[in-house]
Design a protein around this motif. Structure first.
Motif, PDB file in Angstrom:
ATOM      1  N   LEU A  47       0.752  -1.206  -0.130  1.00  0.00           N
ATOM      2  CA  LEU A  47       0.078  -0.106   0.039  1.00  0.00           C
ATOM      3  C   LEU A  47       0.914   1.363   0.029  1.00  0.00           C
ATOM      4  O   LEU A  47       0.571   2.214  -0.622  1.00  0.00           O
ATOM      5  N   ALA A  48       1.966   1.406   0.863  1.00  0.00           N
ATOM      6  CA  ALA A  48       2.592   2.531   0.883  1.00  0.00           C
ATOM      7  C   ALA A  48       3.549   2.553  -0.610  1.00  0.00           C
ATOM      8  O   ALA A  48       3.524   3.708  -1.114  1.00  0.00           O
ATOM      9  N   LEU A  49       4.072   1.517  -1.142  1.00  0.00           N
ATOM     10  CA  LEU A  49       4.605   1.749  -2.413  1.00  0.00           C
ATOM     11  C   LEU A  49       3.560   2.270  -3.363  1.00  0.00           C
ATOM     12  O   LEU A  49       3.922   2.976  -4.119  1.00  0.00           O
ATOM     13  N   THR A  50       2.423   1.748  -3.504  1.00  0.00           N
ATOM     14  CA  THR A  50       1.479   2.221  -4.559  1.00  0.00           C
ATOM     15  C   THR A  50       1.060   3.395  -4.200  1.00  0.00           C
ATOM     16  O   THR A  50       0.914   4.507  -5.164  1.00  0.00           O
ATOM     17  N   VAL A  54       1.577   6.542  -6.980  1.00  0.00           N
ATOM     18  CA  VAL A  54       0.539   7.367  -7.383  1.00  0.00           C
ATOM     19  C   VAL A  54       1.136   8.761  -7.078  1.00  0.00           C
ATOM     20  O   VAL A  54       0.780   9.715  -8.155  1.00  0.00           O
ATOM     21  N   ALA A  55       1.559   9.354  -6.230  1.00  0.00           N
ATOM     22  CA  ALA A  55       1.960  10.676  -5.744  1.00  0.00           C
ATOM     23  C   ALA A  55       3.029  11.132  -6.705  1.00  0.00           C
ATOM     24  O   ALA A  55       3.027  12.144  -7.269  1.00  0.00           O
ATOM     25  N   VAL A  56       4.047  10.093  -7.074  1.00  0.00           N
ATOM     26  CA  VAL A  56       4.934  10.500  -7.971  1.00  0.00           C
ATOM     27  C   VAL A  56       4.446  10.789  -9.439  1.00  0.00           C
ATOM     28  O   VAL A  56       4.909  11.551  -9.965  1.00  0.00           O
ATOM     29  N   ALA A  57       3.425   9.882  -9.768  1.00  0.00           N
ATOM     30  CA  ALA A  57       2.905  10.075 -11.069  1.00  0.00           C
ATOM     31  C   ALA A  57       1.981  11.401 -11.392  1.00  0.00           C
ATOM     32  O   ALA A  57       2.149  11.932 -12.325  1.00  0.00           O
ATOM     33  N   ALA A  58       1.383  11.647 -10.206  1.00  0.00           N
ATOM     34  CA  ALA A  58       0.692  12.927 -10.142  1.00  0.00           C
ATOM     35  C   ALA A  58       1.478  14.011 -10.209  1.00  0.00           C
ATOM     36  O   ALA A  58       1.068  15.058 -10.996  1.00  0.00           O
ATOM     37  N   PHE A  59       2.547  14.023  -9.402  1.00  0.00           N
ATOM     38  CA  PHE A  59       3.498  14.977  -9.653  1.00  0.00           C
ATOM     39  C   PHE A  59       4.169  15.355 -11.011  1.00  0.00           C
ATOM     40  O   PHE A  59       4.021  16.521 -11.490  1.00  0.00           O
TER      41      PHE A  59
END
Length: 83
Positions: A47-50, A54-59
């Motif tokens: 969950l933490a890696l996901t 997602v946060a890196v992709a959104a950034f």
């Protein structure tokens, strides 16, 4: 006797004495609990890696769309009064 020697003697006497009976099925209960803890840790790590991905992709998407490193274009010119 020094203090560490006294403690060592106490521990030896405790270990040499009669051992208490263990409940039946203790090893199986420990194995079940251990596997449950491993599953929870694995799920939390996944969950933490996901969330991190997602946060890196959104950034990255935001940075490509907004392009914050570029200077915004000037749409208006300052007033030329007083020349």
């Amino acid at each position: 006797m020094t203090r560490p020697v006294r403690r060592e003697d106490q521990v030896r006497r405790m270990l040499d004495g009669p051992h208490p009976q263990l409940p039946a099925g203790l090893a199986e209960q420990a194995a079940v609990r251990g596997s449950r803890l491993l599953r929870r840790r694995r799920a939390a790590r996944t969950l933490a890696l996901t969330v991190l991905f997602v946060a890196v992709a959104a950034f990255v998407v935001w940075a490509v769309v907004a392009q914050p490193w570029q200077v915004p274009p000037t749409d208006t010119t300052p007033p030329l009064e007083g020349w």
